[in-house]
Every structure is written in structure tokens, then in C-alpha cells.
Design a protein around this motif. Structure first.
Motif, PDB file in Angstrom:
ATOM      1  N   ARG A 245       0.805  -1.225   0.000  1.00 29.40           N
ATOM      2  CA  ARG A 245       0.000   0.000   0.000  1.00 29.40           C
ATOM      3  C   ARG A 245       0.838   1.274   0.000  1.00 29.40           C
ATOM      4  O   ARG A 245       0.606   2.187  -0.788  1.00 29.40           O
ATOM      5  N   ALA A 246       1.822   1.346   0.869  1.00 30.27           N
ATOM      6  CA  ALA A 246       2.628   2.568   0.975  1.00 30.27           C
ATOM      7  C   ALA A 246       3.395   2.855  -0.315  1.00 30.27           C
ATOM      8  O   ALA A 246       3.411   3.991  -0.810  1.00 30.27           O
ATOM      9  N   SER A 247       4.027   1.826  -0.870  1.00 27.55           N
ATOM     10  CA  SER A 247       4.794   2.015  -2.107  1.00 27.55           C
ATOM     11  C   SER A 247       3.891   2.382  -3.274  1.00 27.55           C
ATOM     12  O   SER A 247       4.193   3.287  -4.053  1.00 27.55           O
ATOM     13  N   TRP A 248       2.781   1.667  -3.387  1.00 26.31           N
ATOM     14  CA  TRP A 248       1.890   1.925  -4.503  1.00 26.31           C
ATOM     15  C   TRP A 248       1.243   3.294  -4.377  1.00 26.31           C
ATOM     16  O   TRP A 248       0.999   3.967  -5.373  1.00 26.31           O
ATOM     17  N   ASP A 249       0.969   3.739  -3.145  1.00 27.20           N
ATOM     18  CA  ASP A 249       0.388   5.061  -2.965  1.00 27.20           C
ATOM     19  C   ASP A 249       1.399   6.145  -3.338  1.00 27.20           C
ATOM     20  O   ASP A 249       1.034   7.160  -3.928  1.00 27.20           O
ATOM     21  N   ALA A 250       2.659   5.912  -3.023  1.00 28.01           N
ATOM     22  CA  ALA A 250       3.703   6.869  -3.404  1.00 28.01           C
ATOM     23  C   ALA A 250       3.790   6.992  -4.926  1.00 28.01           C
ATOM     24  O   ALA A 250       3.909   8.098  -5.467  1.00 28.01           O
TER      25      ALA A 250
ATOM     26  N   ILE B 253      -7.864   4.819 -10.980  1.00 28.84           N
ATOM     27  CA  ILE B 253      -7.633   3.405 -10.647  1.00 28.84           C
ATOM     28  C   ILE B 253      -8.933   2.622 -10.703  1.00 28.84           C
ATOM     29  O   ILE B 253      -8.968   1.496 -11.216  1.00 28.84           O
ATOM     30  N   ALA B 254     -10.007   3.210 -10.205  1.00 34.81           N
ATOM     31  CA  ALA B 254     -11.311   2.539 -10.249  1.00 34.81           C
ATOM     32  C   ALA B 254     -11.700   2.224 -11.693  1.00 34.81           C
ATOM     33  O   ALA B 254     -12.148   1.117 -11.997  1.00 34.81           O
ATOM     34  N   GLU B 255     -11.493   3.184 -12.573  1.00 33.35           N
ATOM     35  CA  GLU B 255     -11.831   2.963 -13.984  1.00 33.35           C
ATOM     36  C   GLU B 255     -10.934   1.904 -14.618  1.00 33.35           C
ATOM     37  O   GLU B 255     -11.404   1.073 -15.386  1.00 33.35           O
ATOM     38  N   ALA B 256      -9.650   1.911 -14.286  1.00 30.22           N
ATOM     39  CA  ALA B 256      -8.703   0.950 -14.873  1.00 30.22           C
ATOM     40  C   ALA B 256      -8.938  -0.472 -14.384  1.00 30.22           C
ATOM     41  O   ALA B 256      -8.669  -1.428 -15.110  1.00 30.22           O
ATOM     42  N   THR B 257      -9.423  -0.610 -13.158  1.00 25.71           N
ATOM     43  CA  THR B 257      -9.610  -1.944 -12.589  1.00 25.71           C
ATOM     44  C   THR B 257     -11.044  -2.440 -12.685  1.00 25.71           C
ATOM     45  O   THR B 257     -11.312  -3.614 -12.455  1.00 25.71           O
TER      46      THR B 257
ATOM     47  N   GLY C 243      -6.004   0.976   3.747  1.00 27.72           N
ATOM     48  CA  GLY C 243      -5.634  -0.216   4.487  1.00 27.72           C
ATOM     49  C   GLY C 243      -6.793  -0.998   5.074  1.00 27.72           C
ATOM     50  O   GLY C 243      -6.595  -1.881   5.908  1.00 27.72           O
ATOM     51  N   GLU C 244      -7.995  -0.725   4.625  1.00 25.86           N
ATOM     52  CA  GLU C 244      -9.164  -1.431   5.138  1.00 25.86           C
ATOM     53  C   GLU C 244      -9.408  -2.756   4.428  1.00 25.86           C
ATOM     54  O   GLU C 244     -10.064  -3.640   4.972  1.00 25.86           O
ATOM     55  N   ARG C 245      -8.896  -2.880   3.235  1.00 20.67           N
ATOM     56  CA  ARG C 245      -9.034  -4.097   2.432  1.00 20.67           C
ATOM     57  C   ARG C 245      -7.791  -4.286   1.583  1.00 20.67           C
ATOM     58  O   ARG C 245      -7.042  -3.349   1.347  1.00 20.67           O
ATOM     59  N   THR C 246      -7.615  -5.496   1.088  1.00 19.76           N
ATOM     60  CA  THR C 246      -6.524  -5.793   0.160  1.00 19.76           C
ATOM     61  C   THR C 246      -7.146  -6.151  -1.183  1.00 19.76           C
ATOM     62  O   THR C 246      -8.062  -6.969  -1.238  1.00 19.76           O
ATOM     63  N   PRO C 247      -6.661  -5.554  -2.260  1.00 19.17           N
ATOM     64  CA  PRO C 247      -7.228  -5.870  -3.578  1.00 19.17           C
ATOM     65  C   PRO C 247      -6.950  -7.317  -3.975  1.00 19.17           C
ATOM     66  O   PRO C 247      -5.952  -7.910  -3.562  1.00 19.17           O
ATOM     67  N   SER C 248      -7.845  -7.860  -4.798  1.00 20.37           N
ATOM     68  CA  SER C 248      -7.634  -9.209  -5.322  1.00 20.37           C
ATOM     69  C   SER C 248      -6.388  -9.208  -6.202  1.00 20.37           C
ATOM     70  O   SER C 248      -5.910  -8.147  -6.633  1.00 20.37           O
ATOM     71  N   LEU C 249      -5.866 -10.378  -6.479  1.00 23.49           N
ATOM     72  CA  LEU C 249      -4.690 -10.474  -7.342  1.00 23.49           C
ATOM     73  C   LEU C 249      -4.972  -9.852  -8.702  1.00 23.49           C
ATOM     74  O   LEU C 249      -4.148  -9.105  -9.234  1.00 23.49           O
ATOM     75  N   ARG C 250      -6.139 -10.115  -9.250  1.00 21.83           N
ATOM     76  CA  ARG C 250      -6.507  -9.531 -10.540  1.00 21.83           C
ATOM     77  C   ARG C 250      -6.464  -8.007 -10.462  1.00 21.83           C
ATOM     78  O   ARG C 250      -5.913  -7.341 -11.345  1.00 21.83           O
ATOM     79  N   SER C 251      -7.034  -7.447  -9.410  1.00 21.25           N
ATOM     80  CA  SER C 251      -7.045  -5.990  -9.253  1.00 21.25           C
ATOM     81  C   SER C 251      -5.643  -5.446  -9.040  1.00 21.25           C
ATOM     82  O   SER C 251      -5.308  -4.364  -9.534  1.00 21.25           O
TER      83      SER C 251
ATOM     84  N   ILE D  17      -2.910  -6.649 -10.306  1.00 22.85           N
ATOM     85  CA  ILE D  17      -2.254  -6.660 -11.615  1.00 22.85           C
ATOM     86  C   ILE D  17      -2.755  -5.507 -12.474  1.00 22.85           C
ATOM     87  O   ILE D  17      -1.969  -4.781 -13.087  1.00 22.85           O
ATOM     88  N   LEU D  18      -4.065  -5.309 -12.503  1.00 20.27           N
ATOM     89  CA  LEU D  18      -4.624  -4.202 -13.282  1.00 20.27           C
ATOM     90  C   LEU D  18      -4.149  -2.859 -12.749  1.00 20.27           C
ATOM     91  O   LEU D  18      -3.864  -1.937 -13.513  1.00 20.27           O
ATOM     92  N   MET D  19      -4.048  -2.754 -11.424  1.00 17.69           N
ATOM     93  CA  MET D  19      -3.583  -1.498 -10.841  1.00 17.69           C
ATOM     94  C   MET D  19      -2.115  -1.260 -11.175  1.00 17.69           C
ATOM     95  O   MET D  19      -1.714  -0.134 -11.448  1.00 17.69           O
TER      96      MET D  19
END
Length: 84
Positions: A9-14, A26-30, A43-51, A53-55
Motif C-alpha cells: 500500500r505505501a509504495s503503490w500510494d507513493a 484506478i477505479a476505472e482501470a480496474t 488499508g481497510e481491504r486488500t485488492p484481489s490479485l486480478r485488481s 495486476i490491473l492497478m
């Protein structure tokens, strides 16, 4: 494979902030709702593997960088096949 996680989360947010990518982008891309995306970044949830990858694609994170914490060659190969 549902427990595989390339999400940091921290790295991807940066990266998201540095590139000026919004949660809406990101919502549109995923294909996921804005609300779900914000839960990932807060940090309330973790995206699925598919999400994840798309992110990674939406943020321009190279596959090798996204997969750096996954060492199982079969898993890496499976993820590559989804992306390519």
C-alpha cells in the motif's frame, strides 16, 4: 492463488501520488468502485490479485517490480500469463 499478494500500500500510494493518478483513475482501470479503491489505499481491504495486476498496469509499475516479492516460479509464470 487467491492468497498471493503483490500489494504494498505505501509504495503503490507513493507511485500513485508521484504520477498524479487519482482513485477514480484506478477505479476505472480496474473496473472496481471508487469506494473499494479507497479502502485499499486506507488499508481497510486488500485488492484481489486480478485488481493488483490491473492497478500495476494503470500505475505503470513494471511487471518485474510488481512481482519482486513473489519467488515461486510457477506463481510468477501464472501471473505473467495473465498480464501478457
Amino acid at each position: 492463488m487467491s492468497d498471493i499478494n503483490l500489494w504494498d500500500r505505501a509504495s503503490w500510494d507513493a507511485v500513485r501520488r508521484a504520477r498524479g493518478v487519482t482513485y477514480t483513475d484506478i477505479a476505472e482501470a480496474t473496473g472496481i468502485t471508487y469506494k473499494a479503491v479507497t479502502k485499499w489505499f486506507y488499508g481497510e481491504r486488500t485488492p484481489s490479485l486480478r485488481s493488483q495486476i490491473l492497478m500495476a498496469k494503470a500505475l505503470g509499475i513494471p511487471l518485474t517490480q510488481a512481482l519482486k516479492n513473489i519467488t515461486d516460479p510457477q506463481v510468477r509464470s501464472a501471473v505473467r500469463s495473465v498480464i501478457l
